[in-house]
Design an enzyme around this catalytic site. Structure first.
Site, short mmCIF file in Angstrom:
data_model
loop_
_atom_site.label_atom_id
_atom_site.label_comp_id
_atom_site.label_asym_id
_atom_site.label_seq_id
_atom_site.Cartn_x
_atom_site.Cartn_y
_atom_site.Cartn_z
CG ASN A 103 -1.89 1.12 1.25
OD1 ASN A 103 -1.54 2.26 1.01
ND2 ASN A 103 -3.14 0.82 1.56
CG ASP A 130 -3.05 4.61 0.92
OD1 ASP A 130 -3.13 4.52 -0.33
OD2 ASP A 130 -3.90 4.13 1.69
CG HIS A 131 0.90 6.24 4.98
ND1 HIS A 131 -0.02 7.22 5.30
CD2 HIS A 131 0.39 5.08 5.44
CE1 HIS A 131 -1.03 6.69 5.95
NE2 HIS A 131 -0.80 5.38 6.05
NE ARG A 160 7.95 21.08 4.35
CZ ARG A 160 9.24 21.39 4.30
NH1 ARG A 160 9.82 21.67 3.14
NH2 ARG A 160 9.97 21.38 5.39
CG HIS A 182 -8.19 4.02 1.33
ND1 HIS A 182 -8.37 3.89 2.69
CD2 HIS A 182 -9.40 4.39 0.83
CE1 HIS A 182 -9.62 4.16 3.00
NE2 HIS A 182 -10.26 4.47 1.89
NE ARG A 201 -9.38 8.38 4.71
CZ ARG A 201 -9.65 7.61 5.78
NH1 ARG A 201 -8.96 6.50 5.98
NH2 ARG A 201 -10.61 7.93 6.62
NE ARG A 208 -7.78 11.13 5.97
CZ ARG A 208 -8.25 10.76 7.17
NH1 ARG A 208 -7.49 10.01 7.96
NH2 ARG A 208 -9.45 11.11 7.56
CG HIS A 209 -3.67 8.92 1.95
ND1 HIS A 209 -4.47 8.20 1.10
CD2 HIS A 209 -3.95 8.46 3.20
CE1 HIS A 209 -5.18 7.34 1.80
NE2 HIS A 209 -4.91 7.49 3.08
CD GLU A 232 -6.94 -0.65 1.23
OE1 GLU A 232 -6.53 -1.72 1.72
OE2 GLU A 232 -6.73 0.47 1.77
CB THR A 290 -5.24 4.56 9.61
OG1 THR A 290 -5.10 3.69 8.49
CG2 THR A 290 -5.18 3.76 10.89
CB THR A 291 -9.07 1.64 7.60
OG1 THR A 291 -9.01 2.37 6.38
CG2 THR A 291 -10.31 0.77 7.60
CD GLU A 339 -6.86 -6.27 3.16
OE1 GLU A 339 -5.91 -5.75 3.80
OE2 GLU A 339 -7.31 -5.79 2.11
CG HIS A 391 -5.19 -2.13 9.80
ND1 HIS A 391 -5.42 -1.03 9.00
CD2 HIS A 391 -5.16 -1.67 11.06
CE1 HIS A 391 -5.53 0.05 9.75
NE2 HIS A 391 -5.37 -0.31 11.02
N GLY A 392 -1.66 -3.11 10.07
CA GLY A 392 -0.75 -3.14 11.20
C GLY A 392 0.35 -4.16 11.12
N GLY A 415 1.26 -1.53 4.21
CA GLY A 415 1.65 -0.21 3.75
C GLY A 415 2.56 0.53 4.69
CG HIS A 416 2.54 3.02 8.97
ND1 HIS A 416 3.30 2.63 10.05
CD2 HIS A 416 2.51 4.38 9.00
CE1 HIS A 416 3.70 3.69 10.71
NE2 HIS A 416 3.24 4.77 10.09
#
Length: 242
Positions: A6, A8-9, A17, A42, A44, A48-49, A69, A99-100, A150, A189-190, A211-212
């Protein structure tokens, strides 16, 4: 076992920036080159990202699989129909969340899920639902037209000791039931390199979305080594399968 990253980040850092870098599409391609089997993003409702143009560019650039997503809304379904990702994963979404948080309540979202299932059947997109490891959610997912679920691994990742072992057991039970119903089973997730192998050891799990932790690891070792580190952790988990 498919490993999807993922991205996203990467967009989160870019947007902080207001620049055009780092470019999430460039990172997606680097993940593919390092061995990832797919890219997840994702879009959203508050953007936001990931932005709309990112999804357009990802669809043109990704050569593995693109998993979009999204919330189960008419706006997002229209975007999916236009972009034609390989997979759409319906997730719950609240504006105030960081986050979700938690899985989609499939029973409460039946109408929108069935609309998504009809779209996916017509366009050849795979439909996946991001759900908690609860049997009624698994069974409703199959009944309402999903091809994949998932499983939300956030609770497993945040717990320790006996509580974590209990949550891992819940994930395994849900995965077995899903597979018996003919659903593909993903998880996410996580997840980190440290906690991922025990999830991979569940035989029915065939895909991970991370992702993260990948992006966090990439800040230290670079994106290529971050992806390869997760692929090694996956192999460790597969060696634990019965």
């Amino acid at each position: 076992m498919r490993f999807h990253v993922n991205i996203d980040h990467v967009a989160t850092v870019r947007n902080a920036r207001g620049t055009d870098y780092p470019d999430p599409i460039a990172l997606a391609l680097a993940c593919e080159q390092a061995g990832a089997h797919g890219i997840t993003a994702h879009l959203r409702e508050d953007r936001r990202h990931i932005h709309d143009e990112d999804i357009v560019r990802l669809r043109a650039a990704v050569t593995t699989a693109l998993n979009l997503e999204m919330a189960a809304t008419p706006e997002m379904l229209a975007i999916a129909e236009r972009i034609r990702p390989n997979v759409i994963t319906l997730v719950p979404e609240r504006r105030e969340e960081r986050t979700t948080e938690g899985g989609l309540d499939v029973l409460a979202a039946r109408a929108s899920i069935e609309a998504a299932a009809e779209l996916c059947k017509r366009t050849g997109i795979k439909l996946s639902l991001f759900i908690a490891p609860e049997l009624e959610q698994v069974e409703a997912s199959r009944a309402f037209g999903a091809e994949q679920i998932e499983l939300h691994t956030g609770e497993y990742c945040h717990l320790t000791g006996e509580e974590r072992r209990h949550e891992l057991s819940r994930l395994a039970v849900a995965a077995r039931r899903a597979a018996a119903l003919g659903l593909e089973v993903a998880a996410g997730h996580g997840l980190t390199q440290g906690n991922l192998p025990d999830v991979v050891a569940i035989p029915q799990v065939s895909e991970l979305n991370v992702g993260h932790a990948v992006i966090a690891d990439a800040l230290v070792v670079g994106i290529t080594e971050a992806v390869r580190g997760f692929l090694r952790a996956i192999e460790l988990g597969k060696s634990r399968r019965n």
